[in-house]
Design a protein around this motif. Structure first.
Motif, short mmCIF file in Angstrom:
data_model
loop_
_atom_site.label_atom_id
_atom_site.label_comp_id
_atom_site.label_asym_id
_atom_site.label_seq_id
_atom_site.Cartn_x
_atom_site.Cartn_y
_atom_site.Cartn_z
N LEU A 159 -40.96 31.11 33.59
CA LEU A 159 -40.97 31.85 32.32
C LEU A 159 -41.58 31.05 31.17
O LEU A 159 -41.98 31.62 30.16
CB LEU A 159 -39.55 32.29 31.95
N ALA A 160 -41.63 29.73 31.30
CA ALA A 160 -42.14 28.87 30.23
C ALA A 160 -43.58 29.21 29.83
O ALA A 160 -43.90 29.18 28.64
CB ALA A 160 -42.00 27.41 30.61
N PRO A 161 -44.48 29.54 30.77
CA PRO A 161 -45.84 29.92 30.35
C PRO A 161 -45.86 31.15 29.43
O PRO A 161 -46.66 31.22 28.51
CB PRO A 161 -46.58 30.20 31.66
N LEU A 162 -44.96 32.08 29.68
CA LEU A 162 -44.87 33.26 28.82
C LEU A 162 -44.45 32.87 27.40
O LEU A 162 -45.04 33.34 26.42
CB LEU A 162 -43.88 34.27 29.41
N LEU A 163 -43.49 31.98 27.29
CA LEU A 163 -43.06 31.51 25.98
C LEU A 163 -44.18 30.74 25.28
O LEU A 163 -44.42 30.92 24.09
CB LEU A 163 -41.81 30.64 26.12
N GLY A 164 -44.89 29.90 26.03
CA GLY A 164 -46.04 29.18 25.47
C GLY A 164 -47.12 30.12 24.98
O GLY A 164 -47.73 29.90 23.93
N MET A 165 -47.35 31.20 25.74
CA MET A 165 -48.34 32.19 25.35
C MET A 165 -47.94 32.86 24.03
O MET A 165 -48.77 33.08 23.15
CB MET A 165 -48.48 33.24 26.45
N LEU A 166 -46.65 33.15 23.88
CA LEU A 166 -46.17 33.78 22.65
C LEU A 166 -46.23 32.82 21.46
O LEU A 166 -46.42 33.25 20.32
CB LEU A 166 -44.75 34.30 22.84
N LEU A 167 -46.06 31.53 21.71
CA LEU A 167 -46.09 30.53 20.64
C LEU A 167 -47.51 30.12 20.25
O LEU A 167 -47.71 29.55 19.18
CB LEU A 167 -45.31 29.28 21.06
N TRP A 168 -48.50 30.37 21.12
CA TRP A 168 -49.86 29.90 20.86
C TRP A 168 -50.41 30.30 19.49
O TRP A 168 -50.94 29.45 18.78
CB TRP A 168 -50.81 30.36 21.96
N PRO A 169 -50.33 31.57 19.06
CA PRO A 169 -50.90 31.91 17.74
C PRO A 169 -50.29 31.09 16.60
O PRO A 169 -51.01 30.63 15.71
CB PRO A 169 -50.58 33.40 17.58
N MET A 170 -48.98 30.86 16.64
CA MET A 170 -48.34 30.07 15.58
C MET A 170 -48.78 28.61 15.62
O MET A 170 -49.06 28.01 14.58
CB MET A 170 -46.82 30.18 15.68
N VAL A 171 -48.83 28.04 16.83
CA VAL A 171 -49.27 26.65 16.98
C VAL A 171 -50.71 26.51 16.50
O VAL A 171 -51.06 25.60 15.75
CB VAL A 171 -49.13 26.18 18.44
N TYR A 172 -51.56 27.44 16.91
CA TYR A 172 -52.97 27.40 16.54
C TYR A 172 -53.14 27.48 15.02
O TYR A 172 -53.86 26.67 14.42
CB TYR A 172 -53.73 28.54 17.22
N LEU A 173 -52.49 28.44 14.41
CA LEU A 173 -52.64 28.63 12.96
C LEU A 173 -52.08 27.44 12.17
O LEU A 173 -52.67 27.01 11.18
CB LEU A 173 -51.98 29.93 12.52
N LEU A 174 -50.95 26.89 12.62
CA LEU A 174 -50.37 25.73 11.95
C LEU A 174 -51.29 24.51 12.04
O LEU A 174 -51.59 23.87 11.03
CB LEU A 174 -49.00 25.40 12.54
N LEU A 175 -51.75 24.20 13.25
CA LEU A 175 -52.63 23.04 13.41
C LEU A 175 -53.96 23.23 12.70
O LEU A 175 -54.52 22.29 12.14
CB LEU A 175 -52.84 22.73 14.89
N ASP A 176 -54.47 24.46 12.70
CA ASP A 176 -55.73 24.74 12.01
C ASP A 176 -55.58 24.54 10.50
O ASP A 176 -56.45 23.97 9.85
CB ASP A 176 -56.18 26.17 12.32
N ALA A 177 -54.47 25.02 9.96
CA ALA A 177 -54.23 24.85 8.52
C ALA A 177 -54.09 23.37 8.17
O ALA A 177 -54.62 22.91 7.15
CB ALA A 177 -52.98 25.61 8.10
N LEU A 178 -53.39 22.61 9.01
CA LEU A 178 -53.24 21.18 8.74
C LEU A 178 -54.57 20.44 8.88
O LEU A 178 -54.90 19.58 8.07
CB LEU A 178 -52.20 20.58 9.69
N ARG A 179 -55.32 20.76 9.92
CA ARG A 179 -56.60 20.08 10.16
C ARG A 179 -57.59 20.33 9.03
O ARG A 179 -58.29 19.42 8.59
CB ARG A 179 -57.20 20.55 11.49
N LEU A 180 -57.64 21.56 8.55
CA LEU A 180 -58.63 21.91 7.52
C LEU A 180 -58.08 21.79 6.11
O LEU A 180 -58.82 21.96 5.15
CB LEU A 180 -59.13 23.34 7.77
N GLY A 181 -56.81 21.53 5.96
CA GLY A 181 -56.23 21.37 4.63
C GLY A 181 -56.02 22.69 3.91
O GLY A 181 -55.95 22.74 2.69
N ASN A 182 -55.89 23.80 4.67
CA ASN A 182 -55.74 25.12 4.06
C ASN A 182 -54.37 25.41 3.50
O ASN A 182 -54.16 26.39 2.82
CB ASN A 182 -56.09 26.21 5.08
N TRP A 183 -53.38 24.58 3.81
CA TRP A 183 -52.02 24.86 3.35
C TRP A 183 -51.89 24.72 1.85
O TRP A 183 -51.02 25.28 1.23
CB TRP A 183 -51.00 23.97 4.06
#
Length: 161
Positions: free
Chosen positions: A134-158
């Motif tokens: 079941l862990a891959p399903l949870l990871g799949m659901l978390l991916w958009p949040m992880v992606y958006l958080l890391l993208d905002a931090l990397r680009l300084g958008n926060w």
């Protein structure tokens, strides 16, 4: 094109992923723990392939093996396999909407579970519980949040909000 404005985000994100992997969970929830390290490495392979490749995935995997006390080389192998597949399909995956990216990441995390199961089967290590799948399903659901958080931090958008 990779616009890296904050070089500290990569090592910090890997460190946080390692710490999240060490976070104690009740025994019932332990098998469904998302593979945070895979999510973080996947982000960096997609968005900054010049900085994160097979070598970084291998070294981070070895560090994770030492940190978690798992079989030496197991997580290194798992992360290298995932990184190889991501590098192969990065050009297409990068332009998918987040929902489709999440499905692809879920498939990669499922592949990771298959690799883990194969390693355990070959070495005769204890069988993995059904909740382990079941862990891959949870990871799949978390991916958009992880992606958006890391993208905002990397680009300084926060700061701009």
């Amino acid at each position: 094109m990779s616009r890296q404005r904050h070089p500290w985000v990569l090592p910090l994100s890997v460190l946080v992923a390692l710490l999240l992997g060490l976070l104690p969970l009740p025994p019932l929830l332990q098998p469904v723990r998302p593979y945070w390290l895979a999510l973080v490495i996947a982000y960096w392979v997609i968005e900054s392939p010049d900085r994160v490749g097979l070598g970084v995935a291998f070294v981070v995997g070895l560090i994770a093996d030492l940190t978690f006390g798992s079989l030496l080389g197991e997580q290194a192998l798992r992360l290298v396999v995932m990184t190889f597949i991501l590098q192969r399909f990065r050009a297409r995956l990068r332009f998918f909407p987040l929902s489709q990216q999440a499905i692809a990441i879920g498939a990669l995390l499922l592949n990771d579970r298959i690799v883990t199961g194969a390693i355990h089967l070959i070495l005769g290590i204890q069988t993995l519980p059904l909740a382990f799948w079941l862990a891959p399903l949870l990871g799949m659901l978390l991916w958009p949040m992880v992606y958006l958080l890391l993208d905002a931090l990397r680009l300084g958008n926060w700061r701009k909000r």
